[in-house]
Structure formats: structure tokens, C-alpha cells
Design a protein around this motif. Structure first.
Motif, PDB file in Angstrom:
ATOM      1  N   TYR A 117      -4.819   8.392   2.123  1.00 33.82           N
ATOM      2  CA  TYR A 117      -6.036   8.790   1.413  1.00 33.82           C
ATOM      3  C   TYR A 117      -6.368  10.230   1.769  1.00 33.82           C
ATOM      4  N   THR A 158      -5.208   3.304   4.486  1.00 39.54           N
ATOM      5  CA  THR A 158      -5.823   4.585   4.141  1.00 39.54           C
ATOM      6  C   THR A 158      -5.065   5.790   4.670  1.00 39.54           C
ATOM      7  N   TRP A 173      -5.813  -2.036  -1.062  1.00 41.26           N
ATOM      8  CA  TRP A 173      -7.166  -1.744  -0.583  1.00 41.26           C
ATOM      9  C   TRP A 173      -8.166  -2.726  -1.174  1.00 41.26           C
ATOM     10  N   PRO A 176      -6.955  -1.515   7.958  1.00 40.04           N
ATOM     11  CA  PRO A 176      -7.624  -0.489   7.142  1.00 40.04           C
ATOM     12  C   PRO A 176      -7.026   0.898   7.343  1.00 40.04           C
ATOM     13  N   ASN A 177      -6.718   1.250   8.577  1.00 33.14           N
ATOM     14  CA  ASN A 177      -6.146   2.559   8.838  1.00 33.14           C
ATOM     15  C   ASN A 177      -4.756   2.700   8.221  1.00 33.14           C
ATOM     16  N   VAL A 231      -8.988   9.582   6.877  1.00 34.05           N
ATOM     17  CA  VAL A 231      -9.254  10.189   5.569  1.00 34.05           C
ATOM     18  C   VAL A 231      -9.840  11.586   5.743  1.00 34.05           C
ATOM     19  N   ALA A 244     -10.371   4.339  10.005  1.00 33.18           N
ATOM     20  CA  ALA A 244      -9.918   4.730   8.671  1.00 33.18           C
ATOM     21  C   ALA A 244     -10.672   5.969   8.189  1.00 33.18           C
ATOM     22  N   ARG A 269      -1.252   0.904  -3.626  1.00 33.13           N
ATOM     23  CA  ARG A 269      -2.244   1.364  -2.646  1.00 33.13           C
ATOM     24  C   ARG A 269      -3.642   0.869  -3.005  1.00 33.13           C
ATOM     25  N   THR A 270      -4.028   1.079  -4.240  1.00 32.68           N
ATOM     26  CA  THR A 270      -5.351   0.636  -4.686  1.00 32.68           C
ATOM     27  C   THR A 270      -5.444  -0.880  -4.667  1.00 32.68           C
ATOM     28  N   GLN A 294     -11.958   8.843  -2.187  1.00 33.98           N
ATOM     29  CA  GLN A 294     -11.413   7.850  -1.264  1.00 33.98           C
ATOM     30  C   GLN A 294     -12.217   7.825   0.035  1.00 33.98           C
ATOM     31  N   THR A 312     -14.206   4.592   1.616  1.00 34.41           N
ATOM     32  CA  THR A 312     -14.028   4.207   3.016  1.00 34.41           C
ATOM     33  C   THR A 312     -15.365   4.217   3.754  1.00 34.41           C
ATOM     34  N   SER A 339       0.807  -1.223   0.000  1.00 33.47           N
ATOM     35  CA  SER A 339       0.000   0.000   0.000  1.00 33.47           C
ATOM     36  C   SER A 339       0.842   1.275   0.000  1.00 33.47           C
TER      37      SER A 339
END
Length: 118
Positions: free
Chosen positions: A74, A71, A42, A67-68, A95, A91, A38-39, A79, A83, A32
């Protein structure tokens, strides 16, 4: 080729003979860190969320942090919407904070760059 290799690496994390169970989160997190990865990290995490919960349990601290960690960079409304669809509270906060920081500091950073970077 890169996409295929990264996808294979992420899938390999499911095989404990290839990637130790405790290292899965590190691999996903490192993937990520790359703008392209990154994508992929995720998408892989969201598509495999049920598998991860079954393997590690919902109370696993590393799973809860994943998750955090993905992201953390992000910073766009799109994004945020992605989320929001998963309702990962920590997360979401990250963001939202990133978006607020950009809105607050973008003009100042742009002005500094324009006057200091040729």
C-alpha cells in the motif's frame, strides 16, 4: 470468473477440511500479492476480522502479522485512510513509510526510467 474463484478460495480457508488452519494466513497473503487479489484479501480480512480473532485469538502471531503483510504494498493516501479506519498500528506505519518513500524517490526514479527505458 477470476473474482468468483478467488472469493471462493478465501472462503474455503474457513473450512479446515479444505485448508489447514495454519495455512489460512499463507493463502490470504498469497492472494494479496496479486494486484486484483490485494483488495479482495484486504476486504475479506476486514470483513472476517471478528471470525479470525475468535478462531485464532487476538494474541496469535500470524493473525497479528496479517494486516501488515497485506498492506506491505500500500502506498497511496486512500489506502492510508482505509488502514487508519481500522487502527492497525503496524500496518499504518508500513503504509506511511511507503508513501514517504514514493514522495522522496519518485522524481529520481522517473528521471532514471525516462533516460534508461526506451
Amino acid at each position: 470468473m477470476l473474482f468468483k474463484d478467488v472469493r471462493l478460495l478465501l472462503e474455503a480457508t474457513k473450512d479446515e477440511t479444505v485448508v489447514k488452519s495454519q495455512d489460512l494466513f499463507t493463502v490470504v497473503r498469497y492472494v494479496s500479492y496479486n494486484p486484483v487479489g490485494r483488495t479482495m484479501a484486504w476486504d475479506w480480512t476486514t470483513l472476517n476480522w471478528d471470525y479470525l480473532v475468535n478462531r485464532y485469538t487476538i494474541n496469535d502471531r500470524n493473525l497479528g502479522r496479517l494486516p501488515n503483510r497485506i498492506t506491505t504494498t500500500y502506498n497511496t493516501k486512500m489506502q492510508l485512510e482505509i488502514t487508519l479506519s481500522l487502527n492497525w498500528k503496524q500496518a499504518l506505519e508500513t503504509v506511511r513509510n511507503n508513501i514517504e518513500w514514493i514522495q522522496k524517490n519518485e522524481a529520481e526514479i522517473k528521471a532514471w526510467l525516462e533516460s534508461n527505458v526506451p
